[in-house]
Design a protein around this motif. Sequence first.
Motif, PDB file in Angstrom:
ATOM      1  N   ALA A   1       8.152   2.601   1.516  1.00  0.00           N
ATOM      2  CA  ALA A   1       6.805   2.479   0.955  1.00  0.00           C
ATOM      3  C   ALA A   1       5.683   2.648   1.978  1.00  0.00           C
ATOM      4  O   ALA A   1       5.835   2.341   3.154  1.00  0.00           O
ATOM      5  CB  ALA A   1       6.647   1.135   0.252  1.00  0.00           C
ATOM      6  N   GLU A   2       4.542   3.131   1.454  1.00  0.00           N
ATOM      7  CA  GLU A   2       3.290   3.212   2.201  1.00  0.00           C
ATOM      8  C   GLU A   2       2.246   2.402   1.448  1.00  0.00           C
ATOM      9  O   GLU A   2       2.112   2.532   0.238  1.00  0.00           O
ATOM     10  CB  GLU A   2       2.803   4.655   2.312  1.00  0.00           C
ATOM     11  CG  GLU A   2       1.418   4.759   2.924  1.00  0.00           C
ATOM     12  CD  GLU A   2       0.796   6.144   2.843  1.00  0.00           C
ATOM     13  OE1 GLU A   2      -0.169   6.379   3.576  1.00  0.00           O
ATOM     14  OE2 GLU A   2       1.251   6.977   2.037  1.00  0.00           O
ATOM     15  N   THR A   3       1.509   1.580   2.184  1.00  0.00           N
ATOM     16  CA  THR A   3       0.424   0.802   1.609  1.00  0.00           C
ATOM     17  C   THR A   3      -0.877   1.276   2.232  1.00  0.00           C
ATOM     18  O   THR A   3      -0.937   1.537   3.429  1.00  0.00           O
ATOM     19  CB  THR A   3       0.625  -0.710   1.882  1.00  0.00           C
ATOM     20  OG1 THR A   3       1.845  -1.114   1.272  1.00  0.00           O
ATOM     21  CG2 THR A   3      -0.528  -1.525   1.333  1.00  0.00           C
ATOM     22  N   HIS A   4      -1.906   1.388   1.417  1.00  0.00           N
ATOM     23  CA  HIS A   4      -3.205   1.930   1.819  1.00  0.00           C
ATOM     24  C   HIS A   4      -4.261   0.938   1.339  1.00  0.00           C
ATOM     25  O   HIS A   4      -4.365   0.689   0.137  1.00  0.00           O
ATOM     26  CB  HIS A   4      -3.349   3.294   1.126  1.00  0.00           C
ATOM     27  CG  HIS A   4      -4.558   4.076   1.429  1.00  0.00           C
ATOM     28  ND1 HIS A   4      -4.595   5.044   2.403  1.00  0.00           N
ATOM     29  CD2 HIS A   4      -5.783   4.066   0.870  1.00  0.00           C
ATOM     30  CE1 HIS A   4      -5.789   5.608   2.427  1.00  0.00           C
ATOM     31  NE2 HIS A   4      -6.530   5.020   1.502  1.00  0.00           N
ATOM     32  N   VAL A   5      -5.023   0.341   2.263  1.00  0.00           N
ATOM     33  CA  VAL A   5      -6.096  -0.584   1.919  1.00  0.00           C
ATOM     34  C   VAL A   5      -7.409   0.041   2.370  1.00  0.00           C
ATOM     35  O   VAL A   5      -7.582   0.338   3.551  1.00  0.00           O
ATOM     36  CB  VAL A   5      -5.899  -1.967   2.591  1.00  0.00           C
ATOM     37  CG1 VAL A   5      -7.042  -2.900   2.239  1.00  0.00           C
ATOM     38  CG2 VAL A   5      -4.560  -2.575   2.190  1.00  0.00           C
TER      39      VAL A   5
ATOM     40  N   GLN B   1     -12.602   4.416   6.255  1.00  0.00           N
ATOM     41  CA  GLN B   1     -11.605   3.840   7.159  1.00  0.00           C
ATOM     42  C   GLN B   1     -10.646   3.020   6.321  1.00  0.00           C
ATOM     43  O   GLN B   1     -11.052   2.301   5.421  1.00  0.00           O
ATOM     44  CB  GLN B   1     -12.252   2.973   8.233  1.00  0.00           C
ATOM     45  CG  GLN B   1     -11.241   2.502   9.261  1.00  0.00           C
ATOM     46  CD  GLN B   1     -11.903   1.897  10.493  1.00  0.00           C
ATOM     47  OE1 GLN B   1     -13.045   2.180  10.807  1.00  0.00           O
ATOM     48  NE2 GLN B   1     -11.164   1.070  11.192  1.00  0.00           N
ATOM     49  N   THR B   2      -9.360   3.158   6.636  1.00  0.00           N
ATOM     50  CA  THR B   2      -8.326   2.437   5.898  1.00  0.00           C
ATOM     51  C   THR B   2      -7.373   1.746   6.862  1.00  0.00           C
ATOM     52  O   THR B   2      -7.255   2.118   8.024  1.00  0.00           O
ATOM     53  CB  THR B   2      -7.498   3.386   5.002  1.00  0.00           C
ATOM     54  OG1 THR B   2      -6.832   4.342   5.827  1.00  0.00           O
ATOM     55  CG2 THR B   2      -8.363   4.085   3.987  1.00  0.00           C
ATOM     56  N   PHE B   3      -6.695   0.760   6.326  1.00  0.00           N
ATOM     57  CA  PHE B   3      -5.596   0.088   7.023  1.00  0.00           C
ATOM     58  C   PHE B   3      -4.340   0.513   6.289  1.00  0.00           C
ATOM     59  O   PHE B   3      -4.278   0.408   5.066  1.00  0.00           O
ATOM     60  CB  PHE B   3      -5.779  -1.432   6.954  1.00  0.00           C
ATOM     61  CG  PHE B   3      -4.637  -2.197   7.556  1.00  0.00           C
ATOM     62  CD1 PHE B   3      -4.499  -2.304   8.929  1.00  0.00           C
ATOM     63  CD2 PHE B   3      -3.697  -2.805   6.743  1.00  0.00           C
ATOM     64  CE1 PHE B   3      -3.448  -3.008   9.492  1.00  0.00           C
ATOM     65  CE2 PHE B   3      -2.634  -3.519   7.293  1.00  0.00           C
ATOM     66  CZ  PHE B   3      -2.513  -3.627   8.671  1.00  0.00           C
ATOM     67  N   ASN B   4      -3.351   1.021   7.014  1.00  0.00           N
ATOM     68  CA  ASN B   4      -2.131   1.513   6.389  1.00  0.00           C
ATOM     69  C   ASN B   4      -0.911   0.785   6.941  1.00  0.00           C
ATOM     70  O   ASN B   4      -0.842   0.499   8.133  1.00  0.00           O
ATOM     71  CB  ASN B   4      -1.965   3.013   6.633  1.00  0.00           C
ATOM     72  CG  ASN B   4      -3.064   3.814   5.990  1.00  0.00           C
ATOM     73  OD1 ASN B   4      -4.225   3.668   6.337  1.00  0.00           O
ATOM     74  ND2 ASN B   4      -2.723   4.668   5.065  1.00  0.00           N
ATOM     75  N   ILE B   5       0.036   0.528   6.057  1.00  0.00           N
ATOM     76  CA  ILE B   5       1.326  -0.043   6.432  1.00  0.00           C
ATOM     77  C   ILE B   5       2.383   0.969   6.016  1.00  0.00           C
ATOM     78  O   ILE B   5       2.489   1.316   4.839  1.00  0.00           O
ATOM     79  CB  ILE B   5       1.580  -1.382   5.714  1.00  0.00           C
ATOM     80  CG1 ILE B   5       0.468  -2.383   6.027  1.00  0.00           C
ATOM     81  CG2 ILE B   5       2.951  -1.944   6.095  1.00  0.00           C
ATOM     82  CD1 ILE B   5       0.472  -3.607   5.133  1.00  0.00           C
ATOM     83  N   LEU B   6       3.130   1.444   6.983  1.00  0.00           N
ATOM     84  CA  LEU B   6       4.191   2.411   6.721  1.00  0.00           C
ATOM     85  C   LEU B   6       5.521   1.721   7.020  1.00  0.00           C
ATOM     86  O   LEU B   6       5.848   1.439   8.179  1.00  0.00           O
ATOM     87  CB  LEU B   6       3.993   3.657   7.579  1.00  0.00           C
ATOM     88  CG  LEU B   6       2.677   4.368   7.273  1.00  0.00           C
ATOM     89  CD1 LEU B   6       2.183   5.135   8.477  1.00  0.00           C
ATOM     90  CD2 LEU B   6       2.847   5.265   6.080  1.00  0.00           C
ATOM     91  N   GLU B   7       6.282   1.433   5.976  1.00  0.00           N
ATOM     92  CA  GLU B   7       7.503   0.661   6.132  1.00  0.00           C
ATOM     93  C   GLU B   7       8.608   1.409   6.856  1.00  0.00           C
ATOM     94  O   GLU B   7       9.513   0.788   7.402  1.00  0.00           O
ATOM     95  CB  GLU B   7       7.974   0.154   4.768  1.00  0.00           C
ATOM     96  CG  GLU B   7       6.997  -0.837   4.166  1.00  0.00           C
ATOM     97  CD  GLU B   7       7.394  -1.334   2.801  1.00  0.00           C
ATOM     98  OE1 GLU B   7       8.580  -1.206   2.421  1.00  0.00           O
ATOM     99  OE2 GLU B   7       6.511  -1.853   2.089  1.00  0.00           O
TER     100      GLU B   7
END
Length: 177
Positions: free
Chosen positions: A98-102, A143-149
Motif C-alpha cells: 500500500a501507498e498512503t498520501h496525505v 506538499q504531501t506526506f507519503n507512506i510507502l509500505e
Amino acid sequence: MKHSPLLKKTVSLAILLTALQGIPQGAMAANAGQSAATPAVPELINPGQFKWQKTIPQLGDRSPEYAILHADTETGLTTLMFRTPVAVHIKPHTHARAETHVVLVGGTHVFASEGVRYDIENGGFFRAPGGVVHEAWLPAGSQTFNILESGWVVDWINGGPSAEDVDQYPPKSTGKR
C-alpha cells in the motif's frame, strides 16, 4: 469561515495518525523491535534539513521533488515528503504494498483508479492497497506526506516521470468519490 493555525495543525496530525493506522501490524512491530545495531531513539528532521531530490531533473526548478524522511531496511516501510512547484500528472503505476498520501497543502489532489476519481482536499487522506493501479494530478504549490509500505519503489505502467507530465490537469469524470 477561517480556522486557527492550531486547529489546522491538530486536524493534520489527526489525519496523519489515521494514516499510520493503515500500516500493517507486522511493520509497526518490526520497528518496535529494532536490532541492537540501530538504537531505539526518536528521529527528528526539520524542514530545513530535508534533502530534496528532483523527480525530473531536466526541468530544474520546475521539477517535482521528494525528500525521504525514513526508510526501514527490515520492512521496507518508507516515509517521504513530496512537493510540486508546478501542476503535475503522476502516470499510472502501482506498488507491491500500500501507498498512503496525505495532502498537507496545495489544494485538491485528484487520484484515479479503475475509472473512479477521488478528490482529496487539504488535510485529506488517500490509501491505495498494494497492486492497485492508480494515477494522480497534483496542483502547483502542493506538499504531501507519503507512506510507502514496500519502500520507494514504483512500478510504472507506461513509463516514469517526464517533462510531458508537467502542467497536466485531471480530466473531468463522473465516477467521483
